[in-house]
Design a protein around this motif. Structure first.
Motif, PDB file in Angstrom:
ATOM      1  N   ASN A  12      36.422 -11.720 160.595  1.00  0.00           N
ATOM      2  CA  ASN A  12      35.242 -12.588 160.681  1.00  0.00           C
ATOM      3  C   ASN A  12      34.077 -11.977 161.436  1.00  0.00           C
ATOM      4  N   PHE A  13      33.955 -10.675 161.430  1.00  0.00           N
ATOM      5  CA  PHE A  13      32.844 -10.014 162.111  1.00  0.00           C
ATOM      6  C   PHE A  13      31.742  -9.764 161.095  1.00  0.00           C
ATOM      7  N   ARG A  14      30.573 -10.350 161.323  1.00  0.00           N
ATOM      8  CA  ARG A  14      29.444 -10.265 160.387  1.00  0.00           C
ATOM      9  C   ARG A  14      29.863 -10.677 158.976  1.00  0.00           C
ATOM     10  N   GLY A  15      30.739 -11.671 158.892  1.00  0.00           N
ATOM     11  CA  GLY A  15      31.175 -12.173 157.599  1.00  0.00           C
ATOM     12  C   GLY A  15      32.206 -11.301 156.914  1.00  0.00           C
ATOM     13  N   GLN A  16      32.729 -10.300 157.604  1.00  0.00           N
ATOM     14  CA  GLN A  16      33.680  -9.358 157.005  1.00  0.00           C
ATOM     15  C   GLN A  16      35.068  -9.513 157.620  1.00  0.00           C
ATOM     16  N   THR A  17      36.088  -9.393 156.790  1.00  0.00           N
ATOM     17  CA  THR A  17      37.473  -9.304 157.233  1.00  0.00           C
ATOM     18  C   THR A  17      38.086  -8.157 156.456  1.00  0.00           C
ATOM     19  N   LYS A  18      38.479  -7.117 157.187  1.00  0.00           N
ATOM     20  CA  LYS A  18      39.028  -5.946 156.501  1.00  0.00           C
ATOM     21  C   LYS A  18      39.811  -5.084 157.466  1.00  0.00           C
ATOM     22  N   THR A  19      40.662  -4.242 156.907  1.00  0.00           N
ATOM     23  CA  THR A  19      41.391  -3.226 157.659  1.00  0.00           C
ATOM     24  C   THR A  19      40.996  -1.873 157.098  1.00  0.00           C
ATOM     25  N   VAL A  20      40.631  -0.957 157.992  1.00  0.00           N
ATOM     26  CA  VAL A  20      40.218   0.379 157.594  1.00  0.00           C
ATOM     27  C   VAL A  20      41.133   1.383 158.274  1.00  0.00           C
ATOM     28  N   HIS A  21      41.809   2.211 157.507  1.00  0.00           N
ATOM     29  CA  HIS A  21      42.651   3.278 158.042  1.00  0.00           C
ATOM     30  C   HIS A  21      41.836   4.566 158.047  1.00  0.00           C
ATOM     31  N   LEU A  22      41.876   5.276 159.167  1.00  0.00           N
ATOM     32  CA  LEU A  22      41.085   6.481 159.314  1.00  0.00           C
ATOM     33  C   LEU A  22      41.974   7.702 159.524  1.00  0.00           C
TER      34      LEU A  22
END
Length: 108
Positions: free
Chosen positions: A9-19
């Motif tokens: 819910n950060f800036r309308g975003q929900t995601k997982t990013v693997h780096l």
């Protein structure tokens, strides 16, 4: 080195990013590229675009949830541990929690 970013819910975003060791973040306009950088800044330093905590809550929540309520969290996993920061705004009151490796180390 940051290995994983979980955004809720950060800036309308929900995601997982693997780096990995070298990363390119690419996508269309409005797809959330800048949100990843802002989420890292928020998790580590506790602010959004240089704003203090109350301004951060207003900037992040007002645009996506309305002026009164919202909750967001950002979790970073790195080689040296995990950082988790949660920001909550309920009925105009703002609070934040910070945890390092699962241990709560700060709250406001």
């Amino acid at each position: 080195m940051i290995r994983k970013i979980e955004i809720q819910n950060f800036r309308g975003q929900t995601k997982t990013v693997h780096l990995d060791r070298i990363n390119i973040i690419a996508g269309k306009n409005g797809s959330g590229k800048s949100t990843i950088a802002h989420a890292i800044d928020f998790a580590i330093f506790g602010h959004y675009r240089g704003s203090d905590l109350a301004q951060t809550a207003d900037a992040v929540f007002s645009a996506y949830y309305g002026p009164d309520d919202g909750e967001l969290s950002v979790d970073l996993l790195s080689d040296s541990g995990a950082i988790s920061r949660k920001l909550t705004k309920h009925r105009g009151k703002v609070s934040t929690d910070l945890a390092l490796n699962g241990e709560r180390i700060g709250a406001r």
